[in-house]
Scaffold this motif. Structure first.
Motif, mmCIF file in Angstrom:
data_model
loop_
_atom_site.group_PDB
_atom_site.id
_atom_site.type_symbol
_atom_site.label_atom_id
_atom_site.label_comp_id
_atom_site.label_asym_id
_atom_site.label_seq_id
_atom_site.Cartn_x
_atom_site.Cartn_y
_atom_site.Cartn_z
ATOM 1 N N TRP A 54 0.829 -1.206 0.000
ATOM 2 C CA TRP A 54 0.000 0.000 0.000
ATOM 3 C C TRP A 54 0.868 1.263 0.000
ATOM 4 O O TRP A 54 1.682 1.448 -0.872
ATOM 5 C CB TRP A 54 -1.047 -0.053 1.112
ATOM 6 C CG TRP A 54 -2.030 -1.167 0.829
ATOM 7 C CD1 TRP A 54 -2.094 -2.383 1.422
ATOM 8 C CD2 TRP A 54 -3.043 -1.168 -0.188
ATOM 9 N NE1 TRP A 54 -3.083 -3.159 0.849
ATOM 10 C CE2 TRP A 54 -3.689 -2.437 -0.141
ATOM 11 C CE3 TRP A 54 -3.470 -0.236 -1.152
ATOM 12 C CZ2 TRP A 54 -4.725 -2.784 -0.998
ATOM 13 C CZ3 TRP A 54 -4.513 -0.578 -1.997
ATOM 14 C CH2 TRP A 54 -5.128 -1.844 -1.923
ATOM 15 N N ARG A 55 0.761 2.116 0.992
ATOM 16 C CA ARG A 55 1.463 3.403 0.915
ATOM 17 C C ARG A 55 2.951 3.305 1.220
ATOM 18 O O ARG A 55 3.693 4.279 1.066
ATOM 19 C CB ARG A 55 0.827 4.411 1.872
ATOM 20 C CG ARG A 55 -0.581 4.836 1.492
ATOM 21 C CD ARG A 55 -0.963 6.110 2.219
ATOM 22 N NE ARG A 55 -2.350 6.506 1.971
ATOM 23 C CZ ARG A 55 -2.850 7.684 2.292
ATOM 24 N NH1 ARG A 55 -2.068 8.591 2.885
ATOM 25 N NH2 ARG A 55 -4.109 7.977 2.052
ATOM 26 N N PRO A 58 4.977 3.313 -2.789
ATOM 27 C CA PRO A 58 4.153 3.686 -3.941
ATOM 28 C C PRO A 58 4.973 3.758 -5.226
ATOM 29 O O PRO A 58 6.159 4.091 -5.217
ATOM 30 C CB PRO A 58 3.605 5.061 -3.548
ATOM 31 C CG PRO A 58 4.596 5.616 -2.584
ATOM 32 C CD PRO A 58 5.097 4.426 -1.810
ATOM 33 N N TYR A 82 -5.593 -2.779 -5.853
ATOM 34 C CA TYR A 82 -4.840 -1.547 -6.079
ATOM 35 C C TYR A 82 -5.767 -0.336 -6.015
ATOM 36 O O TYR A 82 -6.993 -0.446 -6.155
ATOM 37 C CB TYR A 82 -4.120 -1.583 -7.429
ATOM 38 C CG TYR A 82 -5.032 -1.452 -8.630
ATOM 39 C CD1 TYR A 82 -5.222 -0.216 -9.268
ATOM 40 C CD2 TYR A 82 -5.708 -2.552 -9.139
ATOM 41 C CE1 TYR A 82 -6.053 -0.092 -10.371
ATOM 42 C CE2 TYR A 82 -6.535 -2.440 -10.235
ATOM 43 C CZ TYR A 82 -6.719 -1.212 -10.853
ATOM 44 O OH TYR A 82 -7.546 -1.095 -11.933
ATOM 45 N N LYS A 83 -5.159 0.824 -5.802
ATOM 46 C CA LYS A 83 -5.823 2.125 -5.846
ATOM 47 C C LYS A 83 -4.842 3.142 -6.389
ATOM 48 O O LYS A 83 -3.654 2.840 -6.613
ATOM 49 C CB LYS A 83 -6.296 2.558 -4.447
ATOM 50 C CG LYS A 83 -7.566 1.887 -3.957
ATOM 51 C CD LYS A 83 -8.050 2.546 -2.658
ATOM 52 C CE LYS A 83 -9.397 2.016 -2.239
ATOM 53 N NZ LYS A 83 -9.924 2.708 -1.029
ATOM 54 N N TYR A 84 -5.314 4.356 -6.559
ATOM 55 C CA TYR A 84 -4.453 5.472 -6.926
ATOM 56 C C TYR A 84 -4.369 6.426 -5.745
ATOM 57 O O TYR A 84 -5.386 6.773 -5.133
ATOM 58 C CB TYR A 84 -4.992 6.204 -8.161
ATOM 59 C CG TYR A 84 -4.991 5.345 -9.396
ATOM 60 C CD1 TYR A 84 -3.800 4.863 -9.939
ATOM 61 C CD2 TYR A 84 -6.187 5.009 -10.032
ATOM 62 C CE1 TYR A 84 -3.794 4.071 -11.076
ATOM 63 C CE2 TYR A 84 -6.188 4.220 -11.167
ATOM 64 C CZ TYR A 84 -4.993 3.744 -11.679
ATOM 65 O OH TYR A 84 -4.989 2.956 -12.799
ATOM 66 N N LEU A 85 -3.128 6.839 -5.430
ATOM 67 C CA LEU A 85 -2.894 7.824 -4.381
ATOM 68 C C LEU A 85 -2.669 9.162 -5.067
ATOM 69 O O LEU A 85 -1.652 9.363 -5.736
ATOM 70 C CB LEU A 85 -1.676 7.420 -3.543
ATOM 71 C CG LEU A 85 -1.416 8.260 -2.291
ATOM 72 C CD1 LEU A 85 -2.545 8.098 -1.276
ATOM 73 C CD2 LEU A 85 -0.084 7.864 -1.657
ATOM 74 N N GLU A 95 -6.798 8.592 -1.415
ATOM 75 C CA GLU A 95 -6.843 7.344 -2.170
ATOM 76 C C GLU A 95 -8.105 7.322 -3.020
ATOM 77 O O GLU A 95 -9.199 7.640 -2.537
ATOM 78 C CB GLU A 95 -6.826 6.133 -1.234
ATOM 79 C CG GLU A 95 -5.524 5.987 -0.467
ATOM 80 C CD GLU A 95 -5.514 4.755 0.425
ATOM 81 O OE1 GLU A 95 -6.466 3.934 0.314
ATOM 82 O OE2 GLU A 95 -4.583 4.609 1.238
ATOM 83 N N LYS A 96 -7.946 6.952 -4.286
ATOM 84 C CA LYS A 96 -9.070 6.941 -5.212
ATOM 85 C C LYS A 96 -9.172 5.590 -5.932
ATOM 86 O O LYS A 96 -8.161 4.904 -6.164
ATOM 87 C CB LYS A 96 -8.898 8.050 -6.266
ATOM 88 C CG LYS A 96 -9.243 9.446 -5.759
ATOM 89 C CD LYS A 96 -10.758 9.599 -5.607
ATOM 90 C CE LYS A 96 -11.164 11.041 -5.396
ATOM 91 N NZ LYS A 96 -12.639 11.181 -5.300
ATOM 92 N N ALA A 111 -11.132 -1.075 -3.168
ATOM 93 C CA ALA A 111 -9.970 -1.256 -4.034
ATOM 94 C C ALA A 111 -10.366 -2.063 -5.266
ATOM 95 O O ALA A 111 -11.203 -2.962 -5.203
ATOM 96 C CB ALA A 111 -8.846 -1.969 -3.281
ATOM 97 N N ASP A 243 -13.941 8.552 -2.105
ATOM 98 C CA ASP A 243 -12.899 7.719 -2.712
ATOM 99 C C ASP A 243 -13.287 7.245 -4.112
ATOM 100 O O ASP A 243 -12.544 6.500 -4.739
ATOM 101 C CB ASP A 243 -12.564 6.520 -1.829
ATOM 102 C CG ASP A 243 -13.780 5.658 -1.519
ATOM 103 O OD1 ASP A 243 -14.912 6.076 -1.873
ATOM 104 O OD2 ASP A 243 -13.610 4.579 -0.927
#
Length: 627
Positions: A54-55, A58, A82-85, A95-96, A111, A243
């Protein structure tokens, strides 16, 4: 298209397969995946997920000239989350989701799952070929509307997935003789309470319903049973969860710049900026994705009025450049949507849920319409339900509620809906709306459904209404299947199946739905007895005489003018014992008699059942003898 063409057409609103570019894709001939997301005003975008702890680690993404951030990485593996930061303008980090994800983790998580498009092997070529050859305009369309999570549930209260619905719902559709099934939105959404109408992922099947291939197998199996599949789709508004799509890069990205236009105050959602090119590419791609990826036979576009009128919502609004209330961006988007979908799939139904008469919905774009195939006839639905809820002694004074729809029946191409919206929020179930004691409620319901089947227009009925469920629909509970232990409910279910079969078997009820060529009114003025009669016609001259007694008074020696001299046979009587009535057999075959009755030269006399519908066909034509 090349990558450069993908980028360019996305920005011009002409990329109608944007999922081939944005989102996650396996690298050609290499290990790993490429990730792309549109966030034009973000200061920084990083890829995070299970493969980055995760973070903790990145992966930096690079921005191209179109505001699309991208990266190729061999860290990600199939099935990982996964996500987009995103670092927004001003420094806020959030986080999106991936707006182009085709699958998300189970709620409450949001996610996306690294997922490659499947190579599902379809076997519905015969259905697709027949659909292309025959179309749907002059075919029977009788739709069973379903909320996937509450049709049936497992013992622990969890909903069926499409793998299980394939085994249970499809045989039920066959048994009940429906031609189509329509699902309330199946796209990923964060809260069951929204019934799926506040969407999060416009390309993703809701995790609750199983894997994407489960839905494909369901549609495939439906097509083998000659059942079409329609899905509700919501291009007007979306969930405002932080989010998801809302203010994606910290600025109005998918929504309007103007705060009041962006916010849907009535539904607690955000409105798409339908005039923005990238949003048009995104939404039209979503519609085509569902049609092509899942072989859908129709899309029902939800809440069209919200996209057409600036003053539809409860919040403040500003007139358009011409001083009117029309949302010009929404109007032109809907025209474009239908033109593009029809250019690729002319045999797929485009259906509008729209409640006003200010904009032509099913007229062609060239004539100023929106180009839909069908519009839900909300006016007919409201009028007819008001009428059937009344005490029959007063119905004669509101007889126009039944007959007014004939004045505009062909102004649009209509679907006659008794939908989920009519059995929630204290409106009562369809059976519970009917007047009288339990016997008369079921008699009224049989009468009403027969009137719907005989009235010009395609048909739709919400689940549970077919067997007269007494309780309102609850999105969190399965239908009251235990009702079927009651013989009245069981007979109502049997009646619905036979009525649906009757509809499919008689071309006069569906072949000419778009003009008075298929309809002849016999008597729409019999207020005192509250009896309505008309004829439906096929293009080969088959006629059905449809007579509706809307009071609990049996009419013996009831006489009416008819267009054909001959011997008539009653082929449907809603008061038969097997349907829940008291008649042991139909009226006997009856020969017409010479005699003037309004514009007719011959009459038919028979017994009209109390609170019943009586449908007749010409068994044998006889040459009239000269008087």
């Amino acid at each position: 298209m090349t990558l450069e063409e993908q980028v360019y057409t996305f920005g011009t609103g002409e990329n109608y397969r944007v999922q081939h570019y944005l989102g996650v894709h396996p690298l050609d001939g290499e290990k790993g995946f490429s990730f792309r997301v549109w966030a034009p005003h973000a200061e920084k975008v990083q890829l995070i997920g299970e493969f980055t702890d995760w973070r903790a680690n990145p992966v930096e993404m690079q921005r191209n000239q179109a505001g699309i951030w991208e990266v190729d990485t061999d860290l990600a593996q199939e099935g990982q989350l996964y996500k987009y930061l995103i670092t927004r303008s001003g420094g806020q980090v959030i986080e999106k989701i991936d707006p182009l994800a085709i699958y998300f983790e189970r709620r409450p998580g949001t996610a996306a799952v690294v997922t490659s498009h499947s190579d599902y092997q379809w076997s519905d070529q015969l259905w697709l070929g027949r659909r292309k050859r025959l179309g749907f305009k002059k075919r029977p369309v009788n739709i069973y509307e379903v909320h996937s999570s509450s049709w049936k549930q497992k013992e622990d209260g969890s909903p069926y997935t499409f793998k299980e619905l394939k085994e249970e719902l499809i045989p039920y559709l066959v048994k009940m003789n429906y031609t189509h099934v329509e699902f309330m939105p199946l796209m990923a959404h964060p809260l069951d309470m929204s019934w799926g109408y506040q969407v999060m992922g416009y390309f993703a099947l809701e995790h609750t319903y199983g894997q994407p291939d489960d839905l494909k197998a369901f549609v495939d199996a439906c097509h083998k049973e000659n059942i079409g599949v329609i899905v509700d789709w919501v291009p007007g508004h979306y969930t405002q969860n932080d989010d998801a799509l809302a203010y994606f890069d910290g600025t109005p990205t998918f929504e309007y710049q103007d705060h009041d236009r962006a916010h849907n105050y009535r539904w607690g959602a955000l409105n798409f900026d339908l005039g923005k090119n990238q949003v048009q590419s995104f939404l039209i791609s979503s519609a085509l994705f569902w049609i092509e990826e899942y072989h859908l036979d129709g899309i029902r576009v939800d809440a069209v009025s919200n996209m057409l009128y600036l003053d539809y919502d409860d919040g403040p609004w500003v007139p358009n450049k011409d001083g009117g209330n029309r949302n010009l961006e929404g109007y032109h988007f809907l025209q474009k949507l239908n033109q593009i979908v029809k250019s690729y799939h002319s045999d797929v139904m485009m259906i509008a849920e729209e409640s006003t008469a200010a904009t032509p919905i099913t007229q062609s774009v060239a004539d100023g319409g929106l180009g839909f195939d069908y519009k839900w006839n909300m006016g007919w639905m409201n009028d007819i339900l008001r009428f059937y809820e009344k005490d029959p002694i007063y119905r004669q004074y509101d007889y126009n509620l039944v007959t007014f729809s004939f004045m505009y029946a062909f102004n649009e191409q209509f679907i006659l809906p008794f939908s989920h919206d009519e059995v929630v929020h204290g409106k009562k179930s369809m059976m519970h709306k009917m007047w009288g004691d339990r016997y008369n409620q079921f008699a009224g319901l049989r009468n009403l459904y027969t009137y719907q089947i005989c009235h010009p227009g395609k048909k739709l009925l919400f689940m549970g209404s077919e067997f007269g469920q007494f309780l309102e629909w609850k999105y969190s509970e399965q239908l009251e299947w235990s009702n079927l232990n009651d013989s009245m409910n069981a007979k109502m279910q049997y009646f619905s199946s036979q009525l649906n079969r009757f509809y499919k078997e008689h071309k006069a009820l569906w072949q000419i739905d778009d003009s008075f060529d298929g309809l002849e009114i016999i008597d729409a003025d019999n207020k005192s007895q509250t009896v309505l009669s008309f004829v439906r016609k096929s293009d080969k001259g088959e006629i059905l005489l449809c007579v509706f007694n809307m009071t609990p008074v049996e009419r013996r020696a009831f006489t009416i003018g008819v267009p054909v001299f001959g011997i008539y046979e009653e082929i449907l009587n809603t008061e038969r014992e097997e349907f829940g009535g008291v008649w042991k057999e139909n009226n006997p075959e009856t020969k017409t008699e010479l005699g003037e009755w309004r514009d007719y030269e011959q009459t038919l006399t028979f017994t009209l059942p109390a609170m019943g519908a009586s449908i007749w066909k010409v068994k044998r034509r006889i040459k009239k003898k000269k008087p």
